[in-house]
Enzyme design. Structure first.
Site: not given
Ligand code: AMP
Length: 124
Positions: A97, A110-112, A40
């Site tokens: 992370n 999750h993987l980025h 997002i």
């Molecule tokens: P992390 O910091 O590795 O836990 O990454 C969490 C990620 O989730 C961040 O890059 C956010 O921008 C993303 N995120 C949070 N809420 C949503 C959502 N509703 N849809 C898509 N991505 C999200």
């Protein structure tokens, strides 16, 4: 706020809600094991999050308790998505992370997947 990567799974986290269909996502890929959707708040022209459908708090939890089939499924999905989004020629980055020191914010593993331009050196 960064989360603990080893705590109990919170079924009210945002990705759990996406998996239940309680809130929408921009889906990129789905199979029996994996869902992937656009981040997002993208940090690159292409920024996809790849998550297992089963509840794991972080990579710490996933690596210890997921089946080999599930671990393979997540990794294969990541490669498939990178291929389908035409990221292979230019290259891409996959990170996760895990816990507070890494700044994990959503307590569902999750993987980025990041690509679409030359990324800054890691860690930025
Ligand atoms: P992390 O910091 O590795 O836990 O990454 C969490 C990620 O989730 C961040 O890059 C956010 O921008 C993303 N995120 C949070 N809420 C949503 C959502 N509703 N849809 C898509 N991505 C999200």
């Amino acid at each position: 706020m960064a989360v603990n990567g080893t705590g109990p799974y919170d079924p009210e986290n945002i990705f759990a809600k996406i998996l239940r269909g309680d809130i929408p996502c921009k889906k990129v890929f789905e199979n029996e094991w994996v869902l992937a959707f656009y981040d997002i708040a993208p940090k690159a022209p292409v920024h996809v999050l790849i998550i297992p459908k089963k509840p794991y708090v972080s990579f710490i939890d996933f690596n210890k308790t997921a089946s080999a089939q599930e671990i393979v499924a997540v990794m294969q999905a990541a490669g498939q998505i990178a291929h389908d989004l035409h990221l292979e020629e230019g290259g891409y980055r996959i990170i996760t992370n895990a816990g507070q020191n890494a700044g994990q914010e959503v307590p569902h593993f999750h993987l980025h997947l990041l690509g679409g331009k030359a990324l800054p050196p890691f860690p930025a």
